[in-house]
Design a protein around this motif. Sequence first.
Motif, PDB file in Angstrom:
ATOM      1  N   ILE A  98      67.945  54.786  26.382  1.00 45.07           N
ATOM      2  CA  ILE A  98      67.099  55.314  27.440  1.00 45.07           C
ATOM      3  C   ILE A  98      68.019  55.716  28.588  1.00 45.07           C
ATOM      4  N   VAL A  99      67.864  56.943  29.068  1.00 45.63           N
ATOM      5  CA  VAL A  99      68.809  57.509  30.032  1.00 45.63           C
ATOM      6  C   VAL A  99      68.063  58.019  31.270  1.00 45.63           C
ATOM      7  N   PRO A 100      68.024  57.234  32.345  1.00 44.07           N
ATOM      8  CA  PRO A 100      67.434  57.734  33.588  1.00 44.07           C
ATOM      9  C   PRO A 100      68.408  58.647  34.310  1.00 44.07           C
ATOM     10  N   ALA A 101      67.898  59.664  34.999  1.00 43.28           N
ATOM     11  CA  ALA A 101      68.731  60.611  35.734  1.00 43.28           C
ATOM     12  C   ALA A 101      68.050  60.934  37.064  1.00 43.28           C
ATOM     13  N   TYR A 102      68.518  62.007  37.712  1.00 37.75           N
ATOM     14  CA  TYR A 102      68.014  62.346  39.044  1.00 37.75           C
ATOM     15  C   TYR A 102      66.511  62.589  39.062  1.00 37.75           C
ATOM     16  N   THR A 103      65.993  63.318  38.091  1.00 36.93           N
ATOM     17  CA  THR A 103      64.575  63.694  38.093  1.00 36.93           C
ATOM     18  C   THR A 103      63.872  63.372  36.782  1.00 36.93           C
ATOM     19  N   SER A 104      64.546  62.696  35.874  1.00 35.59           N
ATOM     20  CA  SER A 104      63.986  62.537  34.534  1.00 35.59           C
ATOM     21  C   SER A 104      64.428  61.240  33.871  1.00 35.59           C
ATOM     22  N   ILE A 105      63.775  60.963  32.737  1.00 31.94           N
ATOM     23  CA  ILE A 105      64.174  59.862  31.862  1.00 31.94           C
ATOM     24  C   ILE A 105      64.151  60.397  30.435  1.00 31.94           C
TER      25      ILE A 105
ATOM     26  N   THR B  66      72.979  55.652  46.909  1.00 29.87           N
ATOM     27  CA  THR B  66      72.097  55.256  45.811  1.00 29.87           C
ATOM     28  C   THR B  66      72.659  55.756  44.489  1.00 29.87           C
ATOM     29  N   VAL B  67      72.689  54.883  43.472  1.00 29.04           N
ATOM     30  CA  VAL B  67      73.087  55.298  42.122  1.00 29.04           C
ATOM     31  C   VAL B  67      71.919  56.082  41.528  1.00 29.04           C
ATOM     32  N   CYS B  68      72.126  57.395  41.358  1.00 28.88           N
ATOM     33  CA  CYS B  68      71.056  58.266  40.883  1.00 28.88           C
ATOM     34  C   CYS B  68      71.137  58.555  39.385  1.00 28.88           C
ATOM     35  N   ALA B  69      72.315  58.475  38.827  1.00 32.99           N
ATOM     36  CA  ALA B  69      72.501  58.751  37.405  1.00 32.99           C
ATOM     37  C   ALA B  69      73.860  58.216  36.983  1.00 32.99           C
ATOM     38  N   ILE B  70      74.000  57.969  35.690  1.00 32.54           N
ATOM     39  CA  ILE B  70      75.274  57.522  35.123  1.00 32.54           C
ATOM     40  C   ILE B  70      75.587  58.418  33.936  1.00 32.54           C
ATOM     41  N   GLY B  71      76.745  59.056  33.959  1.00 30.26           N
ATOM     42  CA  GLY B  71      77.078  59.973  32.877  1.00 30.26           C
ATOM     43  C   GLY B  71      78.424  60.619  33.098  1.00 30.26           C
ATOM     44  N   PHE B  72      78.664  61.740  32.404  1.00 36.72           N
ATOM     45  CA  PHE B  72      79.943  62.461  32.402  1.00 36.72           C
ATOM     46  C   PHE B  72      81.002  61.656  31.671  1.00 36.72           C
ATOM     47  N   ALA B  73      81.205  60.397  32.076  1.00 40.68           N
ATOM     48  CA  ALA B  73      82.125  59.481  31.407  1.00 40.68           C
ATOM     49  C   ALA B  73      81.518  58.086  31.512  1.00 40.68           C
ATOM     50  N   PRO B  74      81.840  57.168  30.608  1.00 43.99           N
ATOM     51  CA  PRO B  74      81.295  55.812  30.691  1.00 43.99           C
ATOM     52  C   PRO B  74      81.611  55.167  32.036  1.00 43.99           C
ATOM     53  N   GLY B  75      80.574  54.684  32.715  1.00 41.92           N
ATOM     54  CA  GLY B  75      80.758  54.025  33.997  1.00 41.92           C
ATOM     55  C   GLY B  75      80.849  54.950  35.184  1.00 41.92           C
ATOM     56  N   PHE B  76      80.681  56.267  34.966  1.00 46.85           N
ATOM     57  CA  PHE B  76      80.741  57.233  36.062  1.00 46.85           C
ATOM     58  C   PHE B  76      79.362  57.321  36.698  1.00 46.85           C
ATOM     59  N   ALA B  77      79.242  56.803  37.923  1.00 44.36           N
ATOM     60  CA  ALA B  77      77.953  56.764  38.614  1.00 44.36           C
ATOM     61  C   ALA B  77      77.882  57.864  39.663  1.00 44.36           C
ATOM     62  N   PHE B  78      76.848  58.673  39.598  1.00 43.93           N
ATOM     63  CA  PHE B  78      76.610  59.713  40.591  1.00 43.93           C
ATOM     64  C   PHE B  78      75.886  59.093  41.776  1.00 43.93           C
ATOM     65  N   LEU B  79      76.507  59.159  42.948  1.00 42.59           N
ATOM     66  CA  LEU B  79      75.993  58.502  44.141  1.00 42.59           C
ATOM     67  C   LEU B  79      75.565  59.550  45.161  1.00 42.59           C
ATOM     68  N   ALA B  80      74.441  59.322  45.797  1.00 45.68           N
ATOM     69  CA  ALA B  80      73.937  60.255  46.806  1.00 45.68           C
ATOM     70  C   ALA B  80      73.421  59.465  48.014  1.00 45.68           C
ATOM     71  N   SER B  81      73.494  60.120  49.186  1.00 44.10           N
ATOM     72  CA  SER B  81      74.082  61.428  49.448  1.00 44.10           C
ATOM     73  C   SER B  81      75.157  61.260  50.518  1.00 44.10           C
ATOM     74  N   VAL B  82      76.215  62.068  50.439  1.00 41.89           N
ATOM     75  CA  VAL B  82      77.231  62.023  51.488  1.00 41.89           C
ATOM     76  C   VAL B  82      76.718  62.737  52.723  1.00 41.89           C
ATOM     77  N   ASP B  83      77.287  62.401  53.859  1.00 43.53           N
ATOM     78  CA  ASP B  83      76.948  63.075  55.101  1.00 43.53           C
ATOM     79  C   ASP B  83      77.272  64.562  54.968  1.00 43.53           C
TER      80      ASP B  83
END
Length: 232
Positions: free
Chosen positions: A46-53, A128-145
Amino acid sequence: MIRFDSVSETCLMVMLADEIDLDLTPLIARLASQIDADFTNQLIDIVPAYTSILIHFHPDKVTERLLRERVQLCYERWQGKSRHTGGKLIELPVYYHPEVGPDLVSLAEVKGLSIDEVIALHSGQIYTVCAIGFAPGFAFLASVDEAIAMPRHAEPRLSVAPGSVGIANQQTAVYPSQSPGGWQIIGNCPKSLFNPEQEPMTPFQVGDQVRFQPVDRTAFQSLGGEIWPHWK
């Protein structure tokens, strides 16, 4: 809004929005966690992402219809209510310096800021951790100033050091392992963020929060950090 798309005979896509909305992230995390708990033996992933699962399931163990009904029920129950997930706060040490952050100086110059101001803006946010992907353990974090938001490089680097802290538009992330990459690198985190021999393999889950703590060179190296001389 919720929409279901049959990706294949074994994959169901649950769409909760058409645009990124950080207010949705806790709800997405909670839905994914509940479905995973309810159908543990029936799911492949199961893969949660920015707008979907994305739900990858065993068709001989559970029907797509049952999954849709359960997701819809949970969504209707939680929509508009408190979306706190209980996600943990993860604090990560970062050495912000040109010797580990080859884009730190140029980013500061483009944005009309001092290096100290870039560091303060980047480390002053809770992400906030919004998604994990691209590489194992790579967490997409939002949002920068917005003051330090920068696009990816037009031409990615061939090799980015493990632990590299980067910015891409309004996202930030830490590269958990050496890989190619096009993000603007401003520092390095000496903490290991992916280990397949441990459980869990990564500290991140969608819905968690992350705060960066600036450290000096001595602390960085004492925590296992290494100066990377192989930028390409």
